[in-house]
Design an enzyme around this catalytic site. Structure first.
Site, PDB file in Angstrom:
ATOM      1  N   TYR A 136     -15.075  -2.193   9.101  1.00 25.10           N
ATOM      2  CA  TYR A 136     -13.546  -1.818   9.423  1.00 25.10           C
ATOM      3  C   TYR A 136     -13.112  -2.265  10.918  1.00 25.10           C
ATOM      4  O   TYR A 136     -11.932  -2.632  10.731  1.00 25.10           O
ATOM      5  CB  TYR A 136     -13.704  -0.277   8.827  1.00 25.10           C
ATOM      6  CG  TYR A 136     -12.186   0.344   9.068  1.00 25.10           C
ATOM      7  CD1 TYR A 136     -11.106   0.141   8.291  1.00 25.10           C
ATOM      8  CD2 TYR A 136     -11.848   1.413   9.993  1.00 25.10           C
ATOM      9  CE1 TYR A 136      -9.908   0.837   8.237  1.00 25.10           C
ATOM     10  CE2 TYR A 136     -10.791   2.049  10.330  1.00 25.10           C
ATOM     11  CZ  TYR A 136      -9.709   1.492   9.247  1.00 25.10           C
ATOM     12  OH  TYR A 136      -8.256   2.395   9.450  1.00 25.10           O
ATOM     13  N   ASP A 141       2.508  -1.688  -4.288  1.00 26.73           N
ATOM     14  CA  ASP A 141       1.177  -1.403  -4.514  1.00 26.73           C
ATOM     15  C   ASP A 141       0.409  -1.871  -5.627  1.00 26.73           C
ATOM     16  O   ASP A 141       1.021  -2.359  -6.547  1.00 26.73           O
ATOM     17  CB  ASP A 141       1.094   0.386  -4.594  1.00 26.73           C
ATOM     18  CG  ASP A 141      -0.291   0.943  -3.970  1.00 26.73           C
ATOM     19  OD1 ASP A 141      -0.586   1.446  -2.924  1.00 26.73           O
ATOM     20  OD2 ASP A 141      -1.322   0.790  -4.865  1.00 26.73           O
ATOM     21  N   GLY A 149       0.982  -1.493  -0.039  1.00 29.14           N
ATOM     22  CA  GLY A 149      -0.105  -0.195  -0.126  1.00 29.14           C
ATOM     23  C   GLY A 149       1.027   1.316   0.098  1.00 29.14           C
ATOM     24  O   GLY A 149       0.449   2.448   0.537  1.00 29.14           O
ATOM     25  N   GLY A 157      -0.734   4.712  -0.960  1.00 29.45           N
ATOM     26  CA  GLY A 157      -1.778   5.221  -0.080  1.00 29.45           C
ATOM     27  C   GLY A 157      -1.211   6.565   0.624  1.00 29.45           C
ATOM     28  O   GLY A 157      -0.256   7.017   0.643  1.00 29.45           O
TER      29      GLY A 157
HETATM   30  N1  SER Z   1      -9.088   7.435   9.125  1.00 33.56           N
HETATM   31  C1  SER Z   1      -9.615   6.031   9.210  1.00 33.56           C
HETATM   32  C2  SER Z   1     -11.037   6.248   8.802  1.00 33.56           C
HETATM   33  O1  SER Z   1     -11.701   7.090   9.008  1.00 33.56           O
HETATM   34  C3  SER Z   1      -9.454   5.554  10.719  1.00 33.56           C
HETATM   35  O2  SER Z   1      -8.711   4.867  10.980  1.00 33.56           O
HETATM   36  O3  SER Z   1     -11.521   5.266   8.232  1.00 33.56           O
END
Ligand code: SER
Length: 313
Positions: A141, A34, A8, A11
């Site tokens: 997430y 990447d 990554g 990123g």
């Molecule tokens: N910056 C990230 C997000 O907003 C949080 O780890 O998903």
């Protein structure tokens, strides 16, 4: 860290971390990968390979061929994208992580991957969120991040892989824009302040989240990786934060330099509910105590630097 593989690398974190690591450890010793290839500095100024992190064999081959002793695994989908595509997030975030951990195990590498304030959930204490506390996130997430922390601990305890991690807050930077995160507003607000002197926030007034300026985040990664492992009581992952802010706090900090700047709200229910499930302010004292974490930039200092740099851009 002598020879480092990054995933990554194009990123938000990777693009700046690659450059910094090349500066500190030598360009040839930092292998950036990447899923995309661009004509950016990361691709041009040192070793670069195209890599989809779900391709375990290719990841292993690149690591082995380059004799790396450290893997910094950054490739992942952020919170809002993961909420829109939960199955893709599971496959990419967890599949990529297990491939990277396996590569580290087989090649005896030190290992870093970021966790997040997103690893916490609505039942977590919201203020001064402790290092060790309830972690029942309600986003895909967050599920990925908690699972990732546990899996990283497992690789340390079971196989002796030197895994380390940080629970990053929203990261604010001017080099590469974040994409698909809940905290992205805190970056966009500066770009819009320079372009249009106003910003419409998708996060509501009074919604506090932790944030950190990218230079502090990069130093934190290097400091943790270079820290004496025998002093670490925790590993995956350390709370780290530099400030707890709501949109209006950033607006006020911008108005010090641009008094005409205005902030409006058009709240996005999805990202707002993700934000509300996260802490207001986490406690970074374990990171301070165990490896000397310290952030140089508070809101005022970061705001001045962001505005100055973006103006010149
Ligand atoms: N910056 C990230 C997000 O907003 C949080 O780890 O998903």
């Amino acid at each position: 860290m002598k020879k480092i593989l990054l995933t990554g690398a194009l990123g938000q974190i990777g693009s700046e971390l690659t450059t910094k690591l090349r500066h500190v450890y030598g360009s040839d010793n930092v292998i950036a990968t990447d899923i995309r290839e661009t004509d950016s500095a990361v691709v041009k100024n040192g070793p670069f390979e195209k890599l989809d992190v779900t391709d375990a064999e290719k990841m292993f081959d690149i690591a082995k061929k380059n004799n790396v002793d450290t893997i910094i695994h950054l490739a992942a989908l952020l919170s809002a994208t993961a909420e829109a595509k939960p199955l893709l997030a599971w496959n990419l975030n967890m599949g990529g992580l297990v491939n990277a951990l396996e590569t580290a195990r087989e090649l005896d590498c030190q290992f870093f991957t970021p966790s997040s304030i997103g690893a916490f959930g609505p039942s977590t204490p919201k203020d001064s969120t402790p290092q060790d506390t309830i972690m029942r996130p309600t986003t895909m997430y967050g599920v990925n991040k908690v699972s990732g922390e546990l899996l990283s601990d497992y690789y340390f305890n079971k196989f002796g892989v030197d895994t380390r991690g940080l629970r990053f807050p929203g990261l604010i930077s001017y080099e590469t824009l974040p994409g698909g995160g809940t905290t992205d507003y805190a970056v966009e607000i500066y770009y819009e302040a320079i372009k249009n002197n106003r910003y419409t926030s998708y996060i509501g007034e009074g919604t506090h989240m932790d944030m950190m300026y990218m230079p502090d985040a990069l130093n934190a990664i290097i400091d943790l990786m270079e820290a004496d492992g025998s002093k670490l009581e925790h590993r995956n992952s350390f709370n780290v934060s530099a400030m707890s802010v709501a949109p209006e706090d950033i607006a006020k900090a911008i108005q010090v330099h641009q008094p005409e700047f205005t902030l409006n709200y058009e709240v996005d229910p999805v990202r707002q509910s993700i934000a509300e499930s996260w802490p207001n302010a986490i406690d970074s004292s374990a990171a301070m105590k165990e490896w000397g974490f310290k952030a140089e930039f508070d809101l005022a200092k970061m705001t001045k630097d962001m505005l100055d740099t973006l103006k010149n851009k």
